[in-house]
Design a protein around this motif. Structure first.
Motif, mmCIF file in Angstrom:
data_model
loop_
_atom_site.group_PDB
_atom_site.id
_atom_site.type_symbol
_atom_site.label_atom_id
_atom_site.label_comp_id
_atom_site.label_asym_id
_atom_site.label_seq_id
_atom_site.Cartn_x
_atom_site.Cartn_y
_atom_site.Cartn_z
ATOM 1 N N LEU A 14 0.824 -1.204 0.000
ATOM 2 C CA LEU A 14 0.000 0.000 0.000
ATOM 3 C C LEU A 14 0.861 1.258 0.000
ATOM 4 O O LEU A 14 0.556 2.244 -0.674
ATOM 5 C CB LEU A 14 -0.923 0.009 1.221
ATOM 6 C CG LEU A 14 -2.157 -0.886 1.178
ATOM 7 C CD1 LEU A 14 -2.876 -0.853 2.513
ATOM 8 C CD2 LEU A 14 -3.100 -0.449 0.065
ATOM 9 N N ARG A 15 1.945 1.213 0.763
ATOM 10 C CA ARG A 15 2.816 2.388 0.865
ATOM 11 C C ARG A 15 3.475 2.707 -0.472
ATOM 12 O O ARG A 15 3.697 3.873 -0.808
ATOM 13 C CB ARG A 15 3.860 2.140 1.956
ATOM 14 C CG ARG A 15 4.547 3.417 2.456
ATOM 15 C CD ARG A 15 5.408 3.143 3.673
ATOM 16 N NE ARG A 15 4.583 2.832 4.832
ATOM 17 C CZ ARG A 15 4.597 1.662 5.457
ATOM 18 N NH1 ARG A 15 5.366 0.673 5.036
ATOM 19 N NH2 ARG A 15 3.829 1.462 6.514
ATOM 20 N N GLU A 16 3.777 1.675 -1.244
ATOM 21 C CA GLU A 16 4.385 1.899 -2.552
ATOM 22 C C GLU A 16 3.448 2.692 -3.460
ATOM 23 O O GLU A 16 3.857 3.637 -4.141
ATOM 24 C CB GLU A 16 4.744 0.560 -3.205
ATOM 25 C CG GLU A 16 5.442 0.716 -4.554
ATOM 26 C CD GLU A 16 5.885 -0.609 -5.140
ATOM 27 O OE1 GLU A 16 6.386 -0.594 -6.287
ATOM 28 O OE2 GLU A 16 5.735 -1.647 -4.479
ATOM 29 N N VAL A 17 2.174 2.311 -3.454
ATOM 30 C CA VAL A 17 1.187 3.040 -4.249
ATOM 31 C C VAL A 17 1.019 4.462 -3.712
ATOM 32 O O VAL A 17 0.934 5.429 -4.479
ATOM 33 C CB VAL A 17 -0.163 2.302 -4.236
ATOM 34 C CG1 VAL A 17 -1.186 3.070 -5.068
ATOM 35 C CG2 VAL A 17 -0.019 0.900 -4.778
ATOM 36 N N ALA A 18 0.974 4.596 -2.386
ATOM 37 C CA ALA A 18 0.818 5.920 -1.775
ATOM 38 C C ALA A 18 1.997 6.818 -2.122
ATOM 39 O O ALA A 18 1.824 8.027 -2.351
ATOM 40 C CB ALA A 18 0.688 5.788 -0.263
ATOM 41 N N ASN A 19 3.193 6.262 -2.192
ATOM 42 C CA ASN A 19 4.370 7.053 -2.555
ATOM 43 C C ASN A 19 4.255 7.612 -3.962
ATOM 44 O O ASN A 19 4.652 8.755 -4.229
ATOM 45 C CB ASN A 19 5.634 6.193 -2.453
ATOM 46 C CG ASN A 19 6.267 6.260 -1.083
ATOM 47 O OD1 ASN A 19 6.213 7.285 -0.415
ATOM 48 N ND2 ASN A 19 6.857 5.164 -0.648
ATOM 49 N N ALA A 22 1.755 10.422 -3.782
ATOM 50 C CA ALA A 22 2.330 11.584 -3.101
ATOM 51 C C ALA A 22 3.353 12.288 -3.989
ATOM 52 O O ALA A 22 3.424 13.530 -4.011
ATOM 53 C CB ALA A 22 2.981 11.149 -1.788
ATOM 54 N N GLY A 23 4.127 11.520 -4.741
ATOM 55 C CA GLY A 23 5.096 12.128 -5.657
ATOM 56 C C GLY A 23 4.426 12.943 -6.741
ATOM 57 O O GLY A 23 4.859 14.065 -7.064
ATOM 58 N N ASN A 24 3.342 12.397 -7.299
ATOM 59 C CA ASN A 24 2.591 13.149 -8.311
ATOM 60 C C ASN A 24 1.971 14.415 -7.717
ATOM 61 O O ASN A 24 1.944 15.469 -8.356
ATOM 62 C CB ASN A 24 1.494 12.261 -8.902
ATOM 63 C CG ASN A 24 2.047 11.117 -9.728
ATOM 64 O OD1 ASN A 24 3.199 11.145 -10.146
ATOM 65 N ND2 ASN A 24 1.234 10.099 -9.942
ATOM 66 N N SER A 25 1.468 14.302 -6.483
ATOM 67 C CA SER A 25 0.895 15.471 -5.803
ATOM 68 C C SER A 25 1.948 16.546 -5.596
ATOM 69 O O SER A 25 1.698 17.734 -5.820
ATOM 70 C CB SER A 25 0.315 15.066 -4.445
ATOM 71 O OG SER A 25 -0.763 14.185 -4.573
ATOM 72 N N ALA A 26 3.121 16.141 -5.124
ATOM 73 C CA ALA A 26 4.192 17.106 -4.840
ATOM 74 C C ALA A 26 4.598 17.863 -6.095
ATOM 75 O O ALA A 26 4.849 19.076 -6.054
ATOM 76 C CB ALA A 26 5.396 16.379 -4.225
#
Length: 199
Positions: A14-19, A22-26
């Protein structure tokens, strides 16, 4: 399966997908703020619906709600604490407000839309399914009032919720902390988790 008791390998998936989200958001937030916005590694968990109510108690929050349509339908609730939201509004408008006016609502709507879309796009692309995110709506109320009007009356939601705690940092005035909650329609979260090998 009780998805609230995932092991470390399952949470890493799950954290891999969240990363990715989050990278796209940043990247998108960097453009909006005209400065580099970094991200901390998101904290990811599966919580029960009732825990979402308990997390905020009687505190008033500012929340962005988007509907998710497609194969993993549901809703996304991105929740800001009030001081974080008003700091963001001041950063982008130059005005320090005490109440959420139309300009403030527009700013928060855009931030919430960027983050929500980035995370849902990351999830849908990672597991190769379709997800379409609606135009965002803004709520400024106690979390219980938001949830009652949005979910509880409709009765179409799962007890298990994906909770991603986000932390984006530019300078002190453009720090964005909040929680991304994916509140799935029945069966949608199970589909995501099984696609990630969590079953």
């Amino acid at each position: 399966m009780d998805y609230t008791n995932l092991n470390s390998l399952q949470l890493d998936a799950l954290r891999e997908v969240a990363n990715i989200g989050a990278g796209n958001s940043a990247t998108a937030l960097s453009i909006l703020f005209s400065q580099k916005v970094d991200m901390a590694v998101p904290n990811v968990d599966i919580i029960k619906f009732d825990e979402l109510l308990d997390n905020y108690g009687e505190d008033e929050v500012i929340a962005v709600l988007v509907k998710v349509l497609g194969e993993i339908s549901g809703s996304v609730l991105y929740v800001f604490e009030n001081d974080v939201a008003f700091n963001i509004i001041e950063k982008l408008t130059g005005n320090r407000e005490k109440q959420l006016d139309e300009m403030g609502r527009s700013v928060i709507s855009e931030i919430g839309n960027i983050i929500s879309s980035s995370f849902m796009n990351a999830i849908s692309q990672f597991i190769n399914v379709q997800a379409i995110v609606s135009v965002p709506a803004i709520a400024n109320d106690m979390i219980s009032a938001v949830l009652i009007s949005t979910f509880i009356e409709a009765g179409q939601y799962e007890e298990d919720i994906l909770d991603i705690q986000t932390n984006f940092i530019g300078d002190e005035s453009s720090k964005i902390t909040g929680h991304f909650y994916y509140i799935p329609s029945p069966g949608a979260l199970q589909k995501i988790l099984k696609s990630l090998g969590i079953d």
